[in-house]
Structures are given as C-alpha cells and as structure tokens.
Design a protein around this motif. Structure first.
Motif, PDB file in Angstrom:
ATOM      1  N   LYS A  72     -12.287  -8.796   7.707  1.00 19.14           N
ATOM      2  CA  LYS A  72     -10.906  -8.331   7.811  1.00 19.14           C
ATOM      3  C   LYS A  72      -9.919  -9.464   7.601  1.00 19.14           C
ATOM      4  O   LYS A  72      -8.862  -9.282   7.008  1.00 19.14           O
ATOM      5  CB  LYS A  72     -10.682  -7.700   9.189  1.00 19.14           C
ATOM      6  N   HIS A  75     -15.569  -9.520   2.557  1.00 19.11           N
ATOM      7  CA  HIS A  75     -15.987  -8.457   3.475  1.00 19.11           C
ATOM      8  C   HIS A  75     -15.322  -8.517   4.838  1.00 19.11           C
ATOM      9  O   HIS A  75     -15.306  -7.514   5.549  1.00 19.11           O
ATOM     10  CB  HIS A  75     -17.512  -8.504   3.658  1.00 19.11           C
ATOM     11  N   ASN A  79     -10.273 -12.192   5.718  1.00 12.50           N
ATOM     12  CA  ASN A  79     -10.155 -12.540   4.303  1.00 12.50           C
ATOM     13  C   ASN A  79      -9.456 -11.448   3.508  1.00 12.50           C
ATOM     14  O   ASN A  79      -8.742 -11.721   2.547  1.00 12.50           O
ATOM     15  CB  ASN A  79     -11.534 -12.818   3.712  1.00 12.50           C
ATOM     16  N   LEU A  80      -9.679 -10.200   3.883  1.00 10.04           N
ATOM     17  CA  LEU A  80      -8.974  -9.107   3.219  1.00 10.04           C
ATOM     18  C   LEU A  80      -7.473  -9.206   3.450  1.00 10.04           C
ATOM     19  O   LEU A  80      -6.666  -8.983   2.544  1.00 10.04           O
ATOM     20  CB  LEU A  80      -9.508  -7.759   3.729  1.00 10.04           C
ATOM     21  N   LYS A  81      -7.111  -9.565   4.672  1.00  4.89           N
ATOM     22  CA  LYS A  81      -5.688  -9.716   4.970  1.00  4.89           C
ATOM     23  C   LYS A  81      -5.103 -10.902   4.207  1.00  4.89           C
ATOM     24  O   LYS A  81      -3.983 -10.843   3.688  1.00  4.89           O
ATOM     25  CB  LYS A  81      -5.489  -9.918   6.474  1.00  4.89           C
ATOM     26  N   LEU A 133      -6.121 -12.048   1.331  1.00  3.50           N
ATOM     27  CA  LEU A 133      -6.000 -11.662  -0.070  1.00  3.50           C
ATOM     28  C   LEU A 133      -4.778 -10.775  -0.289  1.00  3.50           C
ATOM     29  O   LEU A 133      -4.058 -10.922  -1.283  1.00  3.50           O
ATOM     30  CB  LEU A 133      -7.276 -10.931  -0.512  1.00  3.50           C
ATOM     31  N   ALA A 134      -4.528  -9.845   0.641  1.00  2.00           N
ATOM     32  CA  ALA A 134      -3.358  -8.979   0.519  1.00  2.00           C
ATOM     33  C   ALA A 134      -2.066  -9.793   0.572  1.00  2.00           C
ATOM     34  O   ALA A 134      -1.128  -9.555  -0.203  1.00  2.00           O
ATOM     35  CB  ALA A 134      -3.375  -7.916   1.618  1.00  2.00           C
ATOM     36  N   SER A 160       0.821  -1.203   0.000  1.00  2.00           N
ATOM     37  CA  SER A 160       0.000   0.000   0.000  1.00  2.00           C
ATOM     38  C   SER A 160       0.853   1.251   0.000  1.00  2.00           C
ATOM     39  O   SER A 160       0.549   2.237  -0.657  1.00  2.00           O
ATOM     40  CB  SER A 160      -0.930  -0.014   1.212  1.00  2.00           C
ATOM     41  N   ASN A 172     -11.676 -10.685  -4.890  1.00  2.00           N
ATOM     42  CA  ASN A 172     -11.142  -9.324  -4.900  1.00  2.00           C
ATOM     43  C   ASN A 172     -11.752  -8.560  -3.742  1.00  2.00           C
ATOM     44  O   ASN A 172     -12.575  -9.090  -2.985  1.00  2.00           O
ATOM     45  CB  ASN A 172     -11.420  -8.626  -6.238  1.00  2.00           C
ATOM     46  N   GLU A 173     -11.380  -7.274  -3.622  1.00  2.00           N
ATOM     47  CA  GLU A 173     -11.834  -6.484  -2.479  1.00  2.00           C
ATOM     48  C   GLU A 173     -13.340  -6.254  -2.472  1.00  2.00           C
ATOM     49  O   GLU A 173     -13.923  -5.893  -1.446  1.00  2.00           O
ATOM     50  CB  GLU A 173     -11.108  -5.129  -2.466  1.00  2.00           C
ATOM     51  N   LEU A 174     -13.997  -6.467  -3.625  1.00  2.00           N
ATOM     52  CA  LEU A 174     -15.431  -6.226  -3.712  1.00  2.00           C
ATOM     53  C   LEU A 174     -16.264  -7.464  -3.369  1.00  2.00           C
ATOM     54  O   LEU A 174     -17.462  -7.353  -3.119  1.00  2.00           O
ATOM     55  CB  LEU A 174     -15.800  -5.744  -5.121  1.00  2.00           C
ATOM     56  N   LYS A 214      -1.614 -11.667  -2.753  1.00  2.00           N
ATOM     57  CA  LYS A 214      -1.111 -10.801  -3.825  1.00  2.00           C
ATOM     58  C   LYS A 214       0.364 -10.481  -3.633  1.00  2.00           C
ATOM     59  O   LYS A 214       1.125 -10.418  -4.594  1.00  2.00           O
ATOM     60  CB  LYS A 214      -1.933  -9.513  -3.862  1.00  2.00           C
TER      61      LYS A 214
END
Length: 526
Positions: free
Chosen positions: A242, A240, A244-246, A248-249, A87, A235-237, A252
């Motif tokens: 935190k 939902h 799973n977002l972590k 995914l990051a 980021s 993807n981020e969309l 990547k």
C-alpha cells in the motif's frame, strides 16, 4: 475576524508591529507614527507595470498604498489549495453523467457560493522582522511570495523600501551578520543563502539583459533537442504494498502538474552557504567574543548545527543534539552570549553551551502549561525571548520568556549562572500570545496576541492585540498594564477597525503554523 498584530520588533525607541502584510510603527508609548503597506497591485492584481515602491506613510496619509516596480515585484503566488483527486476525475470522465448528477450540480454551485472557500491567492503575511545592530535597516519576510524586503529606517519610525527580492524557496528565518552587510536566509528546502543587505536596483535591472545576451551568444544555431520527461519505471502491476502504491499515485499526480509549475531563479546576487537534509526552522548568529562568528541552524529533524561564519560556512564546528521533536526557536541572550536556549515540539526548554555542543540544563515547560490547562499533552514553542530589566545596581537577572502556540499565557524563567532555568511566573493573557519583545527604555514587555475580542468586549482586534507588561522590582513579577498608557493611540480609524475581515479558519491557518512541523505516522499499514 481580522488579523491581529502578529510580529514585533523593537528598534531603539521605535516599535514595529506587523499586521498581515503591513508594518506599523509606534513609539514605546504605543503612539502611532506611520505605516508601510504591502503593494496593493502585487497582492490583488499582479499584472502590468506599477509605480514606485511603497514607503512608510505618515498618519494623515496612512491609507495610501502605492505599488512597487514591475522589475522587483514578483506576482502573488497562486496555488491550488487542495489537489485534484485523480481517481475521481478519471471516474467522472469514464462514466456518463446521470440525471441525478445533473440535478446535484446547481446545489453544489450554490453551496460553493454560500459556503466558506479557501483563498486561491495566499494572503501576504509578514512572518519575521529583523533589524541591523545600528537600527538603520529593517528586514522583513513575506512567506506567500517568498520575498525578502529591506527598508531604511530614519530613526523616527518611518520606513523607506529599498528592495524586495523573491527567493526560489520560501524563507523561514533570517539572521544578519555582525558587520550589518549580509542577510543569511534559511529556507524550507534546507538551504542557507547569503545576500548583500544593500544592493543596486540598477544592477538587478541590467542583469537579466546581460544574461540573455550572454546566453544568446553561446547558443548554437541548431535547435536543441527537447529533454525527455521523467516516466516512472514502476506501475500498479509491479508493486504490491500500500505504501508503494500511494507513493506511485503521488508521483503521477506530481508529474501531471509539473508542466504548469514555473521555477523562477533569482537574478540578484545570492550565495549558497550550507544546507541541511531537512526543513530549516530557525537560524541565529553567535560569537565567542573574538572577531569570528558562527551560524547556528535548527531543523525539523531535531538537529541544531553550529557552522563557521562566512567565508567558511561549509565547516561544521559541532552539533547540539538532544531534542526528540522539531526545533522551532533559537535564542542567544545578549547578557550571556555563550548560552543558547532552544525549544520546539519537546516538553522541555533546552540550554546549551553551543560552542562545546554541551547540554547545560533543561526544564519541563509542559508541566507549567498543564497547571494552567490540564488537558494539554503536547506543546509547540513559537517564541523565546531573553532580556535583562534595568536595576539601580545595574546587575539585574536575565529573564527568559517562552510562548507556546495556542496557550493563553506567558511563561517567565530566570537564567541562573550555571545555565539552569528556574520557573518564576506564569502570566495568563486575554488571548493567545503570538510574539513578545522587550522595551529596554521602559523595562517593559510588549505582547502581540490573538485576543478574544468577543468575550472581553475590548473592541477591535487592532486596538486590543497589543498589550504592555510592567516589571515590579519589589515583587520581581510581571503584570499586565491596564490603563491609557498601554493602549494604542492615534491609529487611523480604517486601521483600528476590522477593515480586512477574514473567516476564522483563514485567521487560524495564517497565525498557527508551528504545530504542523510535528511528524505524524500517517503512512498506511502494509
């Protein structure tokens, strides 16, 4: 600071002590004999061909450090110690550089020059020493380059390097089969491989050529299609939470650096025997007294597994279950081969009938640590040693010694006939113990430790990191020996001093790694 001696191995009347990537040999009276040096070119500038393998150098020529052949020398593993912040880099690319940011650049560069920086190349550290039952061969592991080294021992303390083999995953523990022909390598990926102890270097040099020839003959004329790279479906969309977002990051970030990572497959003979679904931490070989032997493995997920030996290592005989934290050490006393002693991140030491998978007893080690250091609330066992000092009647007790990470003491227990461990003595030490070995010829203990040189005023780290403990039959106690016989003698000045100086943070990171096995609840709340 300089690295102290951190790994010990007694081979008959010879003591091998590893300091960093070098192996020193001493008599049981701590008289220096010789040293084997980690190949300098491999550690510092791993490029281009090099000369013959480094062998044990005698005392007058101890500073020599010839390198090893290019065909056998994998380059030192270079890695990024701290991954980039994706980021932050994206924000820096998107936004124009301001005047304030430009003014901060010289200050940041100056801070990097003057401040402590982590090494981009991992230091070569000997993490384990092992010997065959006939004391003819010595095997070592260096974790930074994932290499297993095999040496021939002449019986007088001199080592001749026979081979070095770079594994695809970092070995964490080794064992040698009872016939002294096979190395069992447990790695951090959870697998156990079998490697021949002795193998032909000519075979290793020819094998890549044969592989290339056979692959060229079987390759079709048409150009194969390029495999498609993996792309995350989410993807981020579409997610939902935190967590799973972590995830995914991280995925990547791993894909971003996947192209630069190169996997080196071993070209020497090695056979996969068994595997765990967790990081392996220890391996041992045991026998019931018959011709069959068993492989005992421990992992980070509190499991101890008993498997058959080769060629039936896929057959699981049973488990020793009862640990709540990681298991870091296994010990089978030579005087009680039916017993297994284990320890790790739990408060207790465990004693097992490993063949039956039965817990015989356990003793609270943390309670004895807290008598010395009341503020301690958790421990990590880094060494368990079982030995039997000689007595006139030949029926001495079996002693069990436990070493805990960052605890300046040695904890002595008596192993009773029913498997119970009875605490006998807590021996404070002038530094954190790193390893302990039993000198059978003198019925003494040899302790390798990280000494507090600044407060003790004993001089260099090298000269003060080995200590001897003697056993007094009259009092049945162990005492630190503090006389000329307990000090290193004849070590070259370049080695006795602090020639290789590291920051305190680097020394801590190199020597204290067991507590990092403990699982923590680092996942963010959903």
């Amino acid at each position: 600071m300089a690295l102290p001696y951190s790994v010990l191995k007694v081979c008959g009347d010879i003591v091998f002590a590893a300091r960093g990537g070098d192996i020193y040999s001493f008599t049981t009276g701590l008289e220096y004999i010789s040293a084997w040096r980690y190949p300098a070119k491999q550690a510092n500038a791993p490029s281009g061909p090099s000369s013959e393998p480094a062998a044990a150098s005698p005392a007058p020529a101890a500073a020599a450090a010839p390198a090893s052949p290019a065909s056998e020398c994998p380059p030192a593993k270079r890695r990024r110690v701290e991954p980039e912040d994706e980021s932050a880099s994206a924000a820096q690319t998107a936004e124009p550089e301001t005047t304030e940011a430009k003014n901060k650049k010289p200050q940041q560069q100056q801070k990097k020059k003057t401040g402590h920086q982590k090494h981009s190349v991992e230091l070569p550290i000997i993490q384990g020493l092992y010997t065959t039952t006939d004391d003819r061969y010595v095997v070592a592991i260096t974790g930074s380059d994932k290499t297993i080294w095999v040496f021939e021992h002449d019986g007088a303390g001199n080592l001749k390097q026979l081979s070095q083999r770079m594994m695809s995953k970092r070995p964490c523990s080794l064992a040698i089969t009872p016939d002294n022909k096979t190395i069992l390598s447990a790695d951090k990926f959870g697998d156990v491989f079998a490697l021949p102890l002795i193998y032909s270097e000519q075979q290793q040099q020819q094998q890549p050529k044969e592989t290339e020839a056979s692959s060229a003959a079987s390759t079709p004329v048409s150009t194969p299609s390029t495999p498609q790279s993996f792309k995350p479906q989410a993807n981020e969309l579409t997610i939902h939470t935190k967590r799973n977002l972590k995830a995914l990051a991280n995925q990547k970030l791993g894909l971003k650096h996947a192209g630069s990572a190169k996997t080196v497959d071993p070209v020497f003979e090695h056979t996969l025997l068994l595997g765990h679904v967790s990081m392996l931490t220890a391996i041992a070989v045991a026998s019931k007294g018959d011709a069959r032997y068993y492989i005992i493995t421990a992992d980070r997920d509190e499991h101890i597994r008993v498997s058959r030996g080769m060629p039936q290592a896929h057959v699981i005989e049973g488990f020793c279950l009862g640990h709540d934290e990681f298991v870091s050490r296994l010990c089978i006393p030579a005087s009680r081969p039916e017993v297994l002693i284990s320890g790790g991140g739990d408060d207790e030491l465990f004693v097992w009938d490993w063949a039956a998978g039965k817990l015989l007893a356990k003793t609270n080690l943390l309670s004895h640590v807290q008598k010395l250091l009341p503020a301690i609330n958790k421990i990590a066992v880094i060494r368990i040693l079982a030995c039997r000092p000689r007595q006139e009647d030949g029926n001495g007790p079996t002693w069990v010694f436990a070493v805990c990470e960052r605890i300046p003491a040695l904890f002595a227990y008596g192993l009773l006939q029913d498997g119970t461990l009875q605490h006998c003595q807590t021996i404070p030490t002038p530094g954190n113990p790193l390893d302990v070995e039993f000198l059978e010829s003198t019925s003494q203990l040899l302790l390798a430790m990280d000494p507090d040189v600044a407060s003790s005023g004993e001089g260099s780290v090298a000269s003060s990191s080995l200590r001897v403990l003697s056993w007094e039959p009259a009092t049945a106690g162990w005492q630190l020996v503090d006389n000329e016989s307990s000090r290193i003698k004849g070590l070259p000045a370049a080695d006795d001093g602090d020639a290789v100086v590291l920051s305190a943070e680097d020394v801590q990171r190199a020597l204290y790694t067991t507590e990092s096995l403990r699982k923590t609840n680092s996942e963010p709340a959903e």
